[in-house]
Design a protein around this motif. Structure first.
Motif, PDB file in Angstrom:
ATOM      1  N   ASP A 150       0.860  -1.179   0.000  1.00  0.00           N
ATOM      2  CA  ASP A 150       0.000   0.000   0.000  1.00  0.00           C
ATOM      3  C   ASP A 150       0.898   1.231   0.000  1.00  0.00           C
ATOM      4  N   PRO A 151       1.348   1.677  -1.175  1.00  0.00           N
ATOM      5  CA  PRO A 151       2.280   2.818  -1.230  1.00  0.00           C
ATOM      6  C   PRO A 151       1.728   4.056  -0.518  1.00  0.00           C
ATOM      7  N   TYR A 152       2.624   4.791   0.091  1.00  0.00           N
ATOM      8  CA  TYR A 152       2.298   6.015   0.824  1.00  0.00           C
ATOM      9  C   TYR A 152       1.429   5.745   2.053  1.00  0.00           C
ATOM     10  N   LYS A 153       1.466   4.510   2.584  1.00  0.00           N
ATOM     11  CA  LYS A 153       0.625   4.197   3.735  1.00  0.00           C
ATOM     12  C   LYS A 153       1.066   4.953   4.987  1.00  0.00           C
ATOM     13  N   MET A 154       2.298   5.490   4.976  1.00  0.00           N
ATOM     14  CA  MET A 154       2.770   6.244   6.140  1.00  0.00           C
ATOM     15  C   MET A 154       1.977   7.533   6.348  1.00  0.00           C
ATOM     16  N   ILE A 155       1.225   7.961   5.336  1.00  0.00           N
ATOM     17  CA  ILE A 155       0.492   9.215   5.494  1.00  0.00           C
ATOM     18  C   ILE A 155      -1.006   8.978   5.655  1.00  0.00           C
ATOM     19  N   SER A 156      -1.405   7.722   5.871  1.00  0.00           N
ATOM     20  CA  SER A 156      -2.837   7.454   6.001  1.00  0.00           C
ATOM     21  C   SER A 156      -3.137   6.708   7.289  1.00  0.00           C
ATOM     22  N   GLY A 157      -4.366   6.832   7.743  1.00  0.00           N
ATOM     23  CA  GLY A 157      -4.853   6.036   8.855  1.00  0.00           C
ATOM     24  C   GLY A 157      -4.434   6.493  10.229  1.00  0.00           C
ATOM     25  N   LYS A 158      -3.783   7.636  10.354  1.00  0.00           N
ATOM     26  CA  LYS A 158      -3.321   8.081  11.666  1.00  0.00           C
ATOM     27  C   LYS A 158      -4.096   9.281  12.188  1.00  0.00           C
ATOM     28  N   GLY A 159      -4.784   9.968  11.348  1.00  0.00           N
ATOM     29  CA  GLY A 159      -5.493  11.177  11.765  1.00  0.00           C
ATOM     30  C   GLY A 159      -6.004  11.903  10.542  1.00  0.00           C
ATOM     31  N   LYS A 160      -6.256  13.190  10.675  1.00  0.00           N
ATOM     32  CA  LYS A 160      -6.720  13.996   9.550  1.00  0.00           C
ATOM     33  C   LYS A 160      -5.563  14.229   8.580  1.00  0.00           C
ATOM     34  N   VAL A 161      -5.782  13.885   7.317  1.00  0.00           N
ATOM     35  CA  VAL A 161      -4.733  14.001   6.307  1.00  0.00           C
ATOM     36  C   VAL A 161      -5.057  15.145   5.350  1.00  0.00           C
ATOM     37  N   PHE A 185      -2.815  15.073  14.419  1.00  0.00           N
ATOM     38  CA  PHE A 185      -3.251  14.261  15.543  1.00  0.00           C
ATOM     39  C   PHE A 185      -3.862  15.171  16.604  1.00  0.00           C
ATOM     40  N   LYS A 186      -4.761  14.626  17.377  1.00  0.00           N
ATOM     41  CA  LYS A 186      -5.355  15.370  18.483  1.00  0.00           C
ATOM     42  C   LYS A 186      -4.743  14.883  19.785  1.00  0.00           C
ATOM     43  N   ALA A 187      -4.045  15.757  20.500  1.00  0.00           N
ATOM     44  CA  ALA A 187      -3.477  15.406  21.786  1.00  0.00           C
ATOM     45  C   ALA A 187      -4.572  15.427  22.857  1.00  0.00           C
ATOM     46  N   PRO A 188      -4.376  14.734  23.989  1.00  0.00           N
ATOM     47  CA  PRO A 188      -5.389  14.692  25.040  1.00  0.00           C
ATOM     48  C   PRO A 188      -5.784  16.064  25.567  1.00  0.00           C
ATOM     49  N   ASN A 189      -4.854  17.034  25.504  1.00  0.00           N
ATOM     50  CA  ASN A 189      -5.174  18.371  26.014  1.00  0.00           C
ATOM     51  C   ASN A 189      -5.849  19.251  24.960  1.00  0.00           C
ATOM     52  N   GLY A 190      -6.150  18.638  23.798  1.00  0.00           N
ATOM     53  CA  GLY A 190      -6.842  19.386  22.752  1.00  0.00           C
ATOM     54  C   GLY A 190      -5.931  19.999  21.716  1.00  0.00           C
ATOM     55  N   LYS A 191      -4.620  20.012  21.984  1.00  0.00           N
ATOM     56  CA  LYS A 191      -3.684  20.599  21.030  1.00  0.00           C
ATOM     57  C   LYS A 191      -3.534  19.700  19.808  1.00  0.00           C
ATOM     58  N   GLU A 192      -3.237  20.322  18.680  1.00  0.00           N
ATOM     59  CA  GLU A 192      -3.030  19.574  17.459  1.00  0.00           C
ATOM     60  C   GLU A 192      -1.543  19.329  17.221  1.00  0.00           C
ATOM     61  N   LEU A 193      -1.202  18.090  16.890  1.00  0.00           N
ATOM     62  CA  LEU A 193       0.171  17.722  16.550  1.00  0.00           C
ATOM     63  C   LEU A 193       0.193  17.362  15.077  1.00  0.00           C
TER      64      LEU A 193
END
Length: 403
Positions: A150-161, A185-193
């Motif tokens: 699945d090429p480019y799978k490192m950029i999928s399935g982890k959060g908002k792309v 990614f959404k951190a527990p404190n609401g911050k975006e990573l």
């Protein structure tokens, strides 16, 4: 008058080209590249990875290498996807040049690093062995979409792309679309990573000609695609007196030499205070499955691994039998790791300034180093470096241990 006509036609051509180029979205370009990469059965290419000091002071080596891969769906993934591989080149760290070569022929993993080093071979290798012997930079140097199912799978399935077309640039003699992908990614404190990758995709064949993750940069030159290669080609050399063959306990000894404690070992006991001043000890952790991540705020691969470690924390937060712990070490500023951990919004257990635990109990010399311990305190998994698809592997290991 002729000059004006030439200028007019030139601008007309550029305008049409620009209009045509704008009709294809970044998503469509990346999807085309994805489909083309799936058709690759064999490939030969060179990479030139530029050296850099790194955002967090962790030096990036310079690597020049030729890599040849051949897909084989019957193979186990030992770190190179389901593919045979042969790589040769030079890695330069702190002005110290070291030639290297490694290969996997479906049975043996063979490697040689350094001018005077003997070639070594390991039968039936695992991902931990190949990662431990090659270490972070050589293990991660190949271009993943060329061999992934699945090429480019490192950029999928982890959060908002988000996928954005930035501009066009020439790479390897090809006009390329420069595409930036970001995963939020959404951190527990609401911050975006946010993690970002940049690909330069050729307009001519839809294959990547350069790559960057913000810390490293790689130029890619394609040599051959889809040509027949016998499996015997992927053996570095014939079995002879110049090769050391390692099996069984010898492989465990090699892991130890690579600064990883062997599987099945129970590390010596330790006690320390976490980020809140609460005492935590290895004795208290008996009966639980424990992931220990040894990291530093100065270490780029460490920073890249931490969102996946937080993802594990989020996944197992309601399971009292799984404990996720980060142990920072090697900090010049004793508050640096605490500050970074807080800024990123991570909420798994953090033991700051854990140099004694890293060196005395786990013999850590390179970062990141990660161990998973079973309920008896024995090492069930040991690895160095970080791979973008580590989360699923860690989760699989932990799930088996808590059954």
């Amino acid at each position: 008058m002729k000059v004006l006509k030439i200028v007019f036609y030139l601008f007309t051509f550029l305008g049409v080209s620009s209009f045509s180029y704008s009709q294809e979205t970044a998503e469509e370009i990346l999807e085309k590249s994805n489909e083309i990469c799936k058709t690759i059965s064999s490939i030969e290419y060179t990479i030139h990875q530029k050296g850099a000091p790194g955002k967090f002071g962790y030096g990036m080596p310079k690597i020049q290498a030729t890599i040849i891969q051949k897909k084989d769906s019957c193979l186990d993934d030992i770190g190179f996807d389901k593919a045979l591989i042969k790589a040769t080149g030079i890695i330069t760290e702190n002005r110290n040049e070291k030639p290297f070569s490694f290969s996997y022929d479906g049975e043996d993993f063979m490697y040689q690093i350094g001018k005077k080093a003997r070639q070594k071979s390991i039968s039936g290798p695992t991902r931990n062995v190949t990662m431990g012997k090659l270490q972070q930079h050589l293990f991660m140097m190949r271009i993943f979409p060329f061999a992934e199912e699945d090429p480019y799978k490192m950029i999928s399935g982890k959060g908002k792309v988000d996928i954005n077309l930035i501009t066009t640039e020439e790479k390897d003699g090809h006009p390329c679309n420069k595409i930036e992908t970001s995963v939020t990614f959404k951190a527990p404190n609401g911050k975006e990573l946010i993690t970002k990758n940049i690909w330069w995709i050729s307009e001519l064949d839809c294959l990547p000609r350069a790559y960057s993750d913000g810390f490293i940069y790689k130029d890619i030159t394609l040599k051959k695609i889809n040509y027949p290669i016998p499996n015997s080609f992927f053996t570095l050399s014939n079995k002879n007196s110049n090769t050391d063959y390692l099996t069984g306990n010898e492989v465990e000894n090699e892991l130890t030499k690579a600064n990883l404690l062997p599987i099945g070992k129970i590390p010596t006991q330790w006690s320390a205070k976490d980020q809140f001043g609460k005492t935590i000890s290895s004795k208290q952790l008996q009966g639980k499955v424990v992931l220990l991540d040894f990291w530093g705020s100065w270490c780029t691969p460490c920073i890249q691994a931490m969102p996946d470690i937080q993802k594990l924390q989020d996944h197992y937060k309601h399971n009292p039998n799984v404990i996720i712990i980060g142990i920072s070490a090697g900090e010049r500023d004793k508050e640096a790791a605490l500050k970074l951990f807080k800024e990123k919004g991570y909420n798994y257990t953090h033991i700051p300034n854990g140099d004694d635990i890293a060196k005395s109990n786990y013999k850590v010399k390179e970062y990141p180093s990660l161990y998973i311990l079973d309920k008896h305190g024995k090492i069930a998994s040991a690895e160095k470096g970080y791979h973008p698809n580590s989360f699923e592997r860690w989760k699989t290991t932990i799930d088996k241990l808590i059954e």
